[in-house]
Design a protein around this motif. Sequence first.
Motif, PDB file in Angstrom:
ATOM      1  N   ALA A  36       0.830  -1.154  -0.016  1.00  0.00           N
ATOM      2  CA  ALA A  36      -0.082   0.106   0.151  1.00  0.00           C
ATOM      3  C   ALA A  36       0.765   1.403   0.039  1.00  0.00           C
ATOM      4  CB  ALA A  36      -0.859   0.097   1.305  1.00  0.00           C
ATOM      5  N   SER A  37       1.788   1.387   0.697  1.00  0.00           N
ATOM      6  CA  SER A  37       2.937   2.298   0.764  1.00  0.00           C
ATOM      7  C   SER A  37       3.289   2.748  -0.623  1.00  0.00           C
ATOM      8  CB  SER A  37       4.028   2.237   1.976  1.00  0.00           C
ATOM      9  OG  SER A  37       4.855   1.118   1.300  1.00  0.00           O
ATOM     10  N   VAL A  38       3.650   1.512  -1.441  1.00  0.00           N
ATOM     11  CA  VAL A  38       4.183   1.823  -2.630  1.00  0.00           C
ATOM     12  C   VAL A  38       3.117   2.693  -3.752  1.00  0.00           C
ATOM     13  CG1 VAL A  38       5.196   0.779  -4.697  1.00  0.00           C
ATOM     14  CG2 VAL A  38       5.844  -0.028  -2.507  1.00  0.00           C
ATOM     15  N   ARG A  39       1.945   2.268  -3.145  1.00  0.00           N
ATOM     16  CA  ARG A  39       0.812   2.825  -4.099  1.00  0.00           C
ATOM     17  C   ARG A  39       0.277   4.157  -3.857  1.00  0.00           C
ATOM     18  NH1 ARG A  39      -1.505  -2.509  -3.822  1.00  0.00           N
ATOM     19  NH2 ARG A  39      -1.373  -3.780  -5.696  1.00  0.00           N
ATOM     20  N   ASP A  40       1.082   4.847  -2.928  1.00  0.00           N
ATOM     21  CA  ASP A  40       0.545   5.836  -2.113  1.00  0.00           C
ATOM     22  C   ASP A  40       0.387   7.185  -3.150  1.00  0.00           C
ATOM     23  OD1 ASP A  40       3.047   6.618  -2.163  1.00  0.00           O
ATOM     24  OD2 ASP A  40       3.073   6.776   0.055  1.00  0.00           O
ATOM     25  N   VAL A 106      15.056  -5.975   5.942  1.00  0.00           N
ATOM     26  CA  VAL A 106      13.745  -6.458   6.594  1.00  0.00           C
ATOM     27  C   VAL A 106      12.454  -6.358   6.083  1.00  0.00           C
ATOM     28  CG1 VAL A 106      15.000  -5.970   9.188  1.00  0.00           C
ATOM     29  CG2 VAL A 106      13.604  -4.209   7.906  1.00  0.00           C
ATOM     30  N   ASP A 107      12.518  -5.613   5.098  1.00  0.00           N
ATOM     31  CA  ASP A 107      11.295  -5.331   4.163  1.00  0.00           C
ATOM     32  C   ASP A 107      11.589  -5.066   2.957  1.00  0.00           C
ATOM     33  OD1 ASP A 107       8.094  -5.350   4.445  1.00  0.00           O
ATOM     34  OD2 ASP A 107       8.817  -3.016   3.604  1.00  0.00           O
ATOM     35  N   THR A 108      10.708  -5.606   1.905  1.00  0.00           N
ATOM     36  CA  THR A 108      10.991  -5.284   0.600  1.00  0.00           C
ATOM     37  C   THR A 108       9.681  -5.462  -0.256  1.00  0.00           C
ATOM     38  OG1 THR A 108      11.336  -7.563  -0.250  1.00  0.00           O
ATOM     39  CG2 THR A 108      13.332  -6.016   0.291  1.00  0.00           C
ATOM     40  N   SER A 109       9.607  -4.702  -1.288  1.00  0.00           N
ATOM     41  CA  SER A 109       8.126  -4.756  -1.986  1.00  0.00           C
ATOM     42  C   SER A 109       8.338  -4.181  -3.262  1.00  0.00           C
ATOM     43  CB  SER A 109       6.674  -3.997  -1.313  1.00  0.00           C
ATOM     44  OG  SER A 109       7.275  -2.603  -1.288  1.00  0.00           O
ATOM     45  N   CYS A 110       7.662  -4.684  -4.319  1.00  0.00           N
ATOM     46  CA  CYS A 110       7.683  -4.367  -5.702  1.00  0.00           C
ATOM     47  C   CYS A 110       6.411  -4.202  -6.510  1.00  0.00           C
ATOM     48  CB  CYS A 110       8.734  -5.070  -6.455  1.00  0.00           C
ATOM     49  SG  CYS A 110       9.287  -4.461  -8.230  1.00  0.00           S
ATOM     50  N   LEU A 111       6.172  -2.984  -7.230  1.00  0.00           N
ATOM     51  CA  LEU A 111       5.183  -3.165  -8.237  1.00  0.00           C
ATOM     52  C   LEU A 111       5.590  -2.894  -9.714  1.00  0.00           C
ATOM     53  CD1 LEU A 111       2.789  -0.609  -6.505  1.00  0.00           C
ATOM     54  CD2 LEU A 111       2.315  -3.286  -6.670  1.00  0.00           C
ATOM     55  N   ALA A 173       8.743   5.025 -14.753  1.00  0.00           N
ATOM     56  CA  ALA A 173       9.406   3.740 -14.234  1.00  0.00           C
ATOM     57  C   ALA A 173       8.601   2.527 -14.686  1.00  0.00           C
ATOM     58  CB  ALA A 173       9.825   3.603 -12.703  1.00  0.00           C
ATOM     59  N   SER A 174       9.571   1.386 -15.081  1.00  0.00           N
ATOM     60  CA  SER A 174       8.895  -0.004 -15.430  1.00  0.00           C
ATOM     61  C   SER A 174       8.488  -0.679 -14.080  1.00  0.00           C
ATOM     62  CB  SER A 174       9.701  -0.666 -16.473  1.00  0.00           C
ATOM     63  OG  SER A 174      10.033  -0.077 -17.538  1.00  0.00           O
ATOM     64  N   ALA A 175       9.223  -0.460 -12.934  1.00  0.00           N
ATOM     65  CA  ALA A 175       8.732  -1.062 -11.636  1.00  0.00           C
ATOM     66  C   ALA A 175       9.438   0.001 -10.705  1.00  0.00           C
ATOM     67  CB  ALA A 175       9.447  -2.290 -11.736  1.00  0.00           C
ATOM     68  N   VAL A 176       8.806   0.053  -9.702  1.00  0.00           N
ATOM     69  CA  VAL A 176       9.061   0.626  -8.471  1.00  0.00           C
ATOM     70  C   VAL A 176       8.960  -0.245  -7.102  1.00  0.00           C
ATOM     71  CG1 VAL A 176       8.362   2.993  -9.227  1.00  0.00           C
ATOM     72  CG2 VAL A 176       6.540   1.654  -7.944  1.00  0.00           C
ATOM     73  N   GLY A 177       9.903   0.118  -6.104  1.00  0.00           N
ATOM     74  CA  GLY A 177       9.869  -0.864  -4.779  1.00  0.00           C
ATOM     75  C   GLY A 177      10.100   0.208  -3.454  1.00  0.00           C
ATOM     76  N   SER A 178      10.228  -0.612  -2.559  1.00  0.00           N
ATOM     77  CA  SER A 178      10.653  -0.145  -1.402  1.00  0.00           C
ATOM     78  C   SER A 178      11.369  -1.119  -0.569  1.00  0.00           C
ATOM     79  CB  SER A 178       9.219   0.461  -0.532  1.00  0.00           C
ATOM     80  OG  SER A 178       9.713   0.756   0.878  1.00  0.00           O
ATOM     81  N   CYS A 179      12.475  -0.664  -0.006  1.00  0.00           N
ATOM     82  CA  CYS A 179      13.446  -1.711   0.841  1.00  0.00           C
ATOM     83  C   CYS A 179      13.724  -0.818   1.966  1.00  0.00           C
ATOM     84  CB  CYS A 179      14.671  -2.016  -0.028  1.00  0.00           C
ATOM     85  SG  CYS A 179      14.356  -2.653  -1.599  1.00  0.00           S
ATOM     86  N   THR A 180      13.929  -1.849   3.043  1.00  0.00           N
ATOM     87  CA  THR A 180      14.257  -1.154   4.545  1.00  0.00           C
ATOM     88  C   THR A 180      15.275  -2.091   5.232  1.00  0.00           C
ATOM     89  OG1 THR A 180      12.020  -0.343   4.713  1.00  0.00           O
ATOM     90  CG2 THR A 180      13.511  -0.607   6.684  1.00  0.00           C
ATOM     91  N   HIS A 181      16.483  -1.210   5.397  1.00  0.00           N
ATOM     92  CA  HIS A 181      17.540  -1.921   5.831  1.00  0.00           C
ATOM     93  C   HIS A 181      17.456  -1.410   7.529  1.00  0.00           C
ATOM     94  CE1 HIS A 181      21.038  -2.334   3.012  1.00  0.00           C
ATOM     95  NE2 HIS A 181      20.769  -3.535   3.354  1.00  0.00           N
ATOM     96  N   VAL A 182      17.882  -2.203   8.344  1.00  0.00           N
ATOM     97  CA  VAL A 182      18.276  -2.184   9.812  1.00  0.00           C
ATOM     98  C   VAL A 182      19.630  -2.379   9.919  1.00  0.00           C
ATOM     99  CG1 VAL A 182      17.877  -2.883  12.308  1.00  0.00           C
ATOM    100  CG2 VAL A 182      15.860  -2.597  10.607  1.00  0.00           C
ATOM    101  N   PHE A 183      20.352  -1.354  10.575  1.00  0.00           N
ATOM    102  CA  PHE A 183      21.938  -1.501  10.606  1.00  0.00           C
ATOM    103  C   PHE A 183      22.290  -2.291  12.067  1.00  0.00           C
ATOM    104  CE2 PHE A 183      21.665   0.805   6.850  1.00  0.00           C
ATOM    105  CZ  PHE A 183      22.661   0.348   6.261  1.00  0.00           C
TER     106      PHE A 183
END
Length: 212
Positions: A36-40, A106-111, A173-183
């Motif tokens: 949902a956050s990618v579609r915002d 810790v989190d990934t998504s792609c549209l 874009a042909s595709a978009v995504g969201s990724c989260t790193h925790v260090f």
Amino acid sequence: MTYLLRVFRNQALSRLTPITMETTRTIVPQRCSSTASVRDSDRKWRKSEYSYFLPIQTRWSDNDQYGHVNNIVYYSYFDTIINHFLIKHCQLNTDIKASKMVGLMVDTSCLFKQPLQYPDIVLAGLAISHMGRSSVQYDVAVFAEKPSTNSDEYPPCGGNYNSALYQTFQETASAVGSCTHVFVDTQTNRPMPLPDKMRHTLQTITISSSKL
């Protein structure tokens, strides 16, 4: 499996809550927040919203039996540009034996909007949408070449949006995504604060709050 369904109604919504036996798993319908956050908004599809870019050559093995880049390969493109920036510009040490810090995804998504295929060269775009004490959330995108582009002129390393060569790629874009790193600390595996120098460099590609 037998479910007893209780329907709770109010003025705004109705919710189905499955009630199961104690030995079974309760399934609660819910919206996937990461997708949902990618579609915002349409913002993430625009090339002008990204601050750092990296041309990536697709490989023969990227294509699946349908003749286009398989969906799982897009995540490797995301990994490539994120770690390229961290290693080249944030001096991230990837030697697990010597480094005191490691980034865990810790989190990934792609549209997806349109397919890519070998032998295309694609343009990966990167921006930071949120930075916490020990976490970083990246916006990432992949852009296709415009027709009749001379791929031999592409630079081998990352750059910014103002480079004329990056204008040879599509604006959407042909595709978009969201990724989260925790260090985390490599010894304790507990979250640790981002080093000041690394935080400062990440801020150079952070999206203004007015655009979010």
